[in-house]
Motif scaffolding. Structure first.
Motif, PDB file in Angstrom:
ATOM      1  N   GLN A 172      11.248  -0.711   0.234  1.00  0.00           N
ATOM      2  CA  GLN A 172      10.039  -0.460   1.236  1.00  0.00           C
ATOM      3  C   GLN A 172       9.978   1.050   1.265  1.00  0.00           C
ATOM      4  OE1 GLN A 172       8.076  -2.974   1.646  1.00  0.00           O
ATOM      5  NE2 GLN A 172       9.191  -4.676   1.845  1.00  0.00           N
ATOM      6  N   PRO A 173       8.620   1.524   1.214  1.00  0.00           N
ATOM      7  CA  PRO A 173       8.380   2.897   1.394  1.00  0.00           C
ATOM      8  C   PRO A 173       8.690   3.153   3.060  1.00  0.00           C
ATOM      9  CG  PRO A 173       6.370   1.832   1.551  1.00  0.00           C
ATOM     10  CD  PRO A 173       7.236   0.876   0.954  1.00  0.00           C
ATOM     11  N   LEU A 174       8.857   4.757   3.058  1.00  0.00           N
ATOM     12  CA  LEU A 174       9.333   5.149   4.458  1.00  0.00           C
ATOM     13  C   LEU A 174       8.274   5.037   5.670  1.00  0.00           C
ATOM     14  CD1 LEU A 174      11.629   7.034   5.277  1.00  0.00           C
ATOM     15  CD2 LEU A 174      10.362   8.911   5.027  1.00  0.00           C
ATOM     16  N   PHE A 175       6.986   4.997   4.954  1.00  0.00           N
ATOM     17  CA  PHE A 175       6.138   4.462   5.995  1.00  0.00           C
ATOM     18  C   PHE A 175       4.772   3.874   5.263  1.00  0.00           C
ATOM     19  CE2 PHE A 175       5.866   8.870   4.628  1.00  0.00           C
ATOM     20  CZ  PHE A 175       4.708   8.960   4.164  1.00  0.00           C
ATOM     21  N   PRO A 176       3.959   3.096   5.852  1.00  0.00           N
ATOM     22  CA  PRO A 176       3.116   2.145   5.299  1.00  0.00           C
ATOM     23  C   PRO A 176       2.127   2.971   4.203  1.00  0.00           C
ATOM     24  CG  PRO A 176       2.967   1.969   7.691  1.00  0.00           C
ATOM     25  CD  PRO A 176       3.907   3.138   7.488  1.00  0.00           C
ATOM     26  N   ALA A 177       1.687   2.101   3.219  1.00  0.00           N
ATOM     27  CA  ALA A 177       0.726   2.913   2.189  1.00  0.00           C
ATOM     28  C   ALA A 177      -0.405   3.260   3.027  1.00  0.00           C
ATOM     29  CB  ALA A 177       0.503   1.763   0.901  1.00  0.00           C
ATOM     30  N   ALA A 178      -0.794   2.765   3.912  1.00  0.00           N
ATOM     31  CA  ALA A 178      -2.263   3.165   4.554  1.00  0.00           C
ATOM     32  C   ALA A 178      -1.752   4.603   5.067  1.00  0.00           C
ATOM     33  CB  ALA A 178      -2.279   2.060   5.856  1.00  0.00           C
ATOM     34  N   TRP A 179      -0.707   4.874   5.222  1.00  0.00           N
ATOM     35  CA  TRP A 179      -0.585   6.308   5.851  1.00  0.00           C
ATOM     36  C   TRP A 179      -0.260   7.260   4.546  1.00  0.00           C
ATOM     37  CZ3 TRP A 179       3.124   5.447  10.457  1.00  0.00           C
ATOM     38  CH2 TRP A 179       2.513   4.769  11.545  1.00  0.00           C
ATOM     39  N   GLY A 180      -0.536   6.734   3.292  1.00  0.00           N
ATOM     40  CA  GLY A 180      -0.453   7.618   2.189  1.00  0.00           C
ATOM     41  C   GLY A 180       0.868   7.749   1.494  1.00  0.00           C
ATOM     42  N   SER A 181       1.819   6.784   1.674  1.00  0.00           N
ATOM     43  CA  SER A 181       3.253   6.733   1.324  1.00  0.00           C
ATOM     44  C   SER A 181       3.164   6.894  -0.226  1.00  0.00           C
ATOM     45  CB  SER A 181       4.070   5.676   1.772  1.00  0.00           C
ATOM     46  OG  SER A 181       3.729   4.508   1.421  1.00  0.00           O
ATOM     47  N   ASN A 182       2.092   6.103  -0.946  1.00  0.00           N
ATOM     48  CA  ASN A 182       1.821   5.949  -2.263  1.00  0.00           C
ATOM     49  C   ASN A 182       1.931   7.553  -2.904  1.00  0.00           C
ATOM     50  OD1 ASN A 182       2.013   3.615  -2.312  1.00  0.00           O
ATOM     51  ND2 ASN A 182      -0.095   3.017  -2.719  1.00  0.00           N
TER      52      ASN A 182
END
Lengths: 414, 391
Positions: free
Chosen positions: B270-280
Motif C-alpha cells: 500500500q502506498p504512503l498516502f492514497p492515490a487520490a492525493w497523487g501517490s501514483n
C-alpha cells in the motif's frame, strides 16, 4: 628463525611443543576445546586449552612459545648498536618503547648524557608508539566483541601514525630510530607540523570511538564485571601496565621512576578501581588522551640542539666531519668495524611500554657485545593471569578477557 | 491449465528476482558497511564492483567441495540444503502487489495466497533451525557444535517474542491470510498496523524487528557464527557451494523477514498516502529526481570517469521514471515500488546495525529474550486485545 622475524607476521613453528600435562581427564560432561594457535581472537599464536562444561570454562591453560625467536640469545652475537634492531621485533606493536628501554640500559652502562632535544623527541615518539599500540588494541578488542567499525576507525588513525614513523625513518613498523647515544638521524623538515596536524585532531577521534562504545549498552554488558582478578594475584603474577592501573594501583614507571625526562611533562596517570574489562578499556582510552597531551607539550617545548650525545666513541660522526677530521674518521672506522666497548657491569632498566613494564637486564663484560641481555616482557607477566581470570566464565568472556590484556606474543615468547 | 502456466511463470520470475536480490543484497551490504567504515568496498570487478556477486558465485562454485572425515555424511549434506530450502520457501506467500490484468488474465502479484499464510511462514522459519543445528552437530567440530547449540537455543527462544509480536497486528487485521492483512491496511500510513487505530503497533513492531535480528543470526545476535569466538560457528567445516547455501539462507531469511515486516506492519504494497492525493506519481518523481541529480553530477564531474557513467545512469533513471507513468504498467509497478521501498529500508537497517553494534553474550542474549522481549510482547498483546475489544 629467520622467517619469524618478518614484522607483524606470526609464524607457527613447524615442530609443535610438548603437550601440556592435563591435570585430570575431562569428565563425561566436559569438553576440551583447543583454542588457537590458529584462532581469530587469540591475537597471534596463543594457544588456550579450555576445559568446558557447556559453555562455562572449568579451567584454562595458556600455551605459549609458538613465536619463540631466540632474540635474547641473538643479542649476544651482535654488537650493542646492532641490538637495537632486534628490540623492534620483540614487541612489534610498540617497537620504539623497546628501542628506548634497550638504549637507556646501554646508555646507563656507558654513562652517556643525552641532550634534551633527543630526550624530548624520544618522549614524543614513545608516546606516539603508545597511541599506535593502544589503537591496535582498541580495534582488535572491539572487533572481538563484535563492533566491527571501530576497528577500521582505529586503523585509520594508526595509518597516520605509521606515516609519521615512515617520514623520519623510512620504515612503518620496525623503525629502529633510537640509537645508543641519541637518535639515528636528524628529524626531517616539516615533521613537527605533521605530528601537530595529527595530534590536534586525534582527541576528537578518541571521542568518536567513545561515542560508539563507552555508553553502548551491549558493550557495557559484555565488558563490565568480566575478567576480574584480585590485585594481590596480579602482583604475584607480575601483571603490569594498564591492567594494574585498572585495578586501582597507581603504578606507572613514567611517574615512579622517571626516565628520559618524563618528569618534566605534565600528565595524569589514569586509574580505575573496578578491575574488569571495562575499567581496562577506560584506562587505556584515558591514556590515549594523556599521551596526546604529552605529545602536544613535547611539540610546544621542543628544545634546540643536537640529536646525539657528545660521545665520539659511541656515536657515529657526521659525514662532513669524517671527511675533514682524522679523529672522526678513526672513530667511524672503529665503531663500524667492531662497535664500541661498554664498561663491564650490569644494569636493569625499566620503562613503561603500552603493555606495562618492559625491562632490560644487560650484563657487559667489557667487550663490544653484550654478555647477556634479558628482556622482561610485560605480555609474559600479563598472560599468566589468564587461568585465574577466565575460570568460571563463558567462552565469550574469555575473548573479552584476553582482549583486555593487550598482549603481543612476540613480546612474551621472544 | 492457465492456473498452472501462470503459477510456473510467476514462480520463475519470483525465484530469479529473489536470487538476484540475494546476490546483490550482499553487494549492497558490503558497500554500505564499507562506507560506514570509511573504506570503498568492492570496486575491482566491474564498475563500482557491480559484478562482484557474480565473481563470488563463480569462486564458490569452483572451490573444492570438501567433506571432512568422520562427519555424519547424510546429515552433513542435508543441513545446507535444508537451511536454504526453508529460507527460500517462505517468499511464496508474500504479496508483492494487488490484482493485475496481463493479456486478459487476471492474477495476483503473489505466488499463492494461503489462508493460513502467516502460520505457514512461522512453521517454515522454525524448520530453518534444523539446518543450522544439524550442520553444527554433523560437522564433528567443537566450534561448529557450540555454534549449532547456540543457534538452536537462540532461534527457539526468539520464536516466542516473534510470534507474540505477530499476534497483535493479527488482532487488528483479523485474518491470517497475508493478502487480506495488506488489504485491511489500505488507505494511508495512518491505516498501517504500526500506527493504526485503536492500537498502534509500534511496540510490537520493535519487538518483532529485534526478534527478527535474532532469528536471522544478524549482529548483534550473530552468536552462532561469532567468528571471534567460534571461528565460523556452525558452518566452520563447510566449503564451496555448501557454505554458499548457508550464506544464501542467511540473506534469504533477511529478505523474508523484511517482507513480513513490511506486510504486517508497514502496509505491504500500500502506498504512503492514497492515490487520490497523487501517490501514483511518487515513484516517477523519485526516479526522475535521482536521474536529474546523476545528470547534474555527470555534467560537473568530481572524477573524470564520472563524465560518462553518471549521465548514463541518469538517463536510465529517467527511463524508469517514464515507465512508471505508463498506465498499463502502473497497476503492477507502483505496488512493487512501494513494497520494494519498504523492504529496502528495513534491509538497510539490518546492514546499518551490523556496522554499529557489538555482539551480545550468550547468557545476555537468552536473558534478553525471556526477561525483556517476552514480557513486553505479552503485555503489548494484552493491551492490544483490550483496545480492540473496547473499540
Amino acid at each position: 628463525m629467520g622467517d619469524a622475524d618478518i614484522p607483524g607476521v606470526t609464524v607457527v613453528q613447524p615442530e609443535s611443543p610438548a603437550e601440556p600435562q592435563e591435570t585430570e581427564a575431562p569428565g563425561p560432561r566436559r569438553m576440551v576445546l583447543n583454542m588457537g594457535p590458529q584462532h581469530p581472537s587469540t591475537h597471534g599464536v596463543l594457544r588456550l586449552l579450555l576445559e568446558l562444561d557447556g559453555e562455562t570454562i572449568v579451567s584454562a591453560q595458556p600455551d605459549i612459545g609458538y613465536l619463540h625467536t631466540g632474540i635474547e640469545k641473538e643479542f649476544e652475537v651482535k654488537n650493542y648498536q646492532q641490538g637495537v634492531t632486534l628490540t623492534d621485533r620483540i614487541d612489534y606493536l610498540a617497537p620504539l618503547s623497546n628501542n628506548l628501554c634497550y638504549c637507556l640500559a646501554a646508555e646507563k652502562l656507558l654513562g652517556l648524557e643525552i641532550p634534551p632535544m633527543a630526550q624530548w623527541q624520544r618522549v614524543m615518539l614513545t608516546e606516539l608508539t603508545r597511541l599506535n599500540s593502544h589503537l591496535v588494541w582498541l580495534g582488535t578488542h572491539a572487533i572481538d566483541i563484535g563492533a566491527m567499525s571501530v576497528f577500521l576507525y582505529c586503523f585509520r588513525e594508526r595509518e597516520d601514525i605509521l606515516r609519521i614513523f615512515e617520514m623520519y625513518s623510512g620504515q612503518r613498523m620496525m623503525t629502529s630510530y633510537f640509537r645508543i647515544g641519541g637518535l639515528a638521524l636528524e628529524p626531517p623538515r616539516g615533521w613537527h607540523k605533521r605530528i601537530k596536524d595529527f595530534i590536534d585532531v586525534f582527541p576528537s577521534r578518541v571521542d568518536e570511538y567513545e561515542e560508539l562504545l563507552t555508553s553502548n549498552g551491549i558493550w557495557i554488558g559484555r565488558t563490565k564485571g568480566v575478567g576480574f582478578i584480585s590485585l594481590e594475584d596480579m602482583l604475584d603474577w607480575g601483571v603490569t601496565g594498564p591492567m594494574l592501573r585498572a585495578a586501582g594501583l597507581k603504578w606507572d614507571t613514567r611517574k615512579t621512576q622517571p626516565y628520559s625526562s618524563y618528569d618534566k611533562f605534565d600528565f595524569e596517570v589514569p586509574t580505575r578501581t573496578e578491575n574488569d574489562v571495562y575499567a581496562r578499556y577506560l584506562v587505556r582510552i584515558e591514556e590515549m588522551r594523556q599521551s596526546a597531551r604529552i605529545i602536544q607539550q613535547a611539540l610546544a617545548g621542543m628544545p634546540d640542539g643536537r640529536w646525539t650525545a657528545d660521545a665520539p666513541h659511541v656515536v657515529l660522526p657526521d659525514r662532513e666531519k669524517m671527511k675533514t677530521q682524522m679523529e672522526a674518521l678513526i672513530y667511524h672506522f672503529k665503531i663500524v668495524t667492531e662497535g664500541f666497548r661498554v664498561p663491564a657491569g650490569e644494569v636493569y632498566q625499566v620503562i613503561e611500554s603500552p603493555r606495562g613494564e618492559v625491562g632490560y637486564y644487560m650484563v657487559s663484560d667489557g667487550t663490544a657485545k653484550p654478555y647477556r641481555v634479558h628482556v622482561r616482557g610485560p605480555s609474559f607477566g600479563n598472560l599468566q593471569a589468564i587461568p585465574e581470570m577466565v575460570k568460571g566464565t563463558l567462552i565469550a568472556d574469555v575473548i573479552a578477557s584476553i582482549g583486555s590484556m593487550d598482549f603481543v606474543l612476540g613480546d612474551s615468547d621472544r | 491449465m492457465n492456473f498452472f502456466i501462470l503459477s510456473i511463470i510467476k514462480a520463475a520470475v519470483v525465484a530469479s528476482v529473489l536470487l538476484t536480490t540475494l546476490a546483490y543484497l550482499q553487494w549492497v551490504e558490503r558497500k554500505v558497511i564499507a562506507h560506514i567504515q570509511v573504506r570503498l568496498g568492492p570496486s575491482r570487478v566491474g564498475p563500482h564492483g557491480l559484478l562482484q556477486p557474480l565473481a563470488d558465485v563463480i569462486k564458490l562454485i569452483t572451490k573444492e567441495d570438501l567433506i571432512p572425515p568422520y562427519v555424519n555424511k547424510f546429515i552433513y549434506l542435508l543441513a545446507p540444503f535444508l537451511a536454504v530450502t526453508m529460507a527460500l520457501i517462505s517468499i511464496s506467500v508474500i504479496p508483492f502487489g494487488g490484482e493485475i490484468q496481463v493479456l486478459g488474465q487476471r492474477t495476483w502479484l503473489q505466488l499463492t495466497d494461503l489462508n493460513i499464510g502467516l502460520l505457514f511462514i512461522l512453521a517454515i522459519s522454525s524448520m530453518g533451525v534444523y539446518g543450522v543445528a544439524l550442520a553444527g552437530w554433523a560437522s564433528n567440530n567443537k566450534y561448529a557444535l557450540l555454534g549449532g547449540l547456540r543457534s538452536s537455543a537462540q532461534m527457539i527462544s526468539y520464536e516466542l517474542p516473534l510470534s507474540l509480536a505477530i499476534v497483535s497486528p493479527l488482532l487488528l487485521s483479523n485474518t491470517l491470510s497475508l493478502r487480506q492483512i495488506v488489504d485491511t491496511q489500505s488507505g494511508s500510513i495512518l491505516h498501517w498496523n504500526i500506527l493504526r487505530f485503536p492500537a498502534p503497533q509500534i511496540v510490537s513492531f520493535l519487538v518483532f524487528m529485534i526478534a527478527a535480528f535474532a532469528e536471522t543470526n544478524r549482529v548483534p545476535f550473530d552468536l552462532p557464527e561469532a567468528e571471534n569466538e567460534l571461528v565460523a560457528g556452525f558452518h566452520t567445516e563447510y566449503s564451496s557451494m555448501k557454505f554458499a547455501a548457508f550464506f544464501m539462507a542467511e540473506y534469504a531469511n533477511m529478505v523474508t523477514v523484511s517482507c513480513i515486516t513490511a506486510t504486517l506492519f508497514l502496509g505491504g504494497w500500500q502506498p504512503l498516502f492514497p492515490a487520490a492525493w497523487g501517490s501514483n506519481f511518487v515513484p516517477a518523481a523519485v526516479f526522475a529526481a535521482g536521474g536529474l541529480v546523476a545528470i547534474y553530477h555527470g555534467l560537473n564531474p568530481a572524477r573524470r570517469r564520472d563524465r560518462l557513467t553518471l549521465p548514463i545512469v541518469g538517463v536510465i533513471f529517467l527511463a524508469i521514471a517514464a515507465l512508471f507513468l505508463i498506465p498499463l504498467l502502473q497497476q503492477a509497478l507502483i505496488p512493487l515500488f512501494w513494497f520494494a521501498a519498504k523492504v529496502g529500508v528495513i534491509l538497510f537497517v539490518f546492514i546499518w546495525i551490523r556496522g554499529t553494534l557489538p555482539r551480545f553474550r550468550y547468557d545476555q542474549l537468552m536473558g534478553f529474550a525471556w526477561k525483556v522481549l517476552f514480557p513486553i510482547a505479552l503485555i503489548n498483546l494484552l493491551v492490544t486485545g483490550l483496545l480492540v475489544a473496547l473499540s
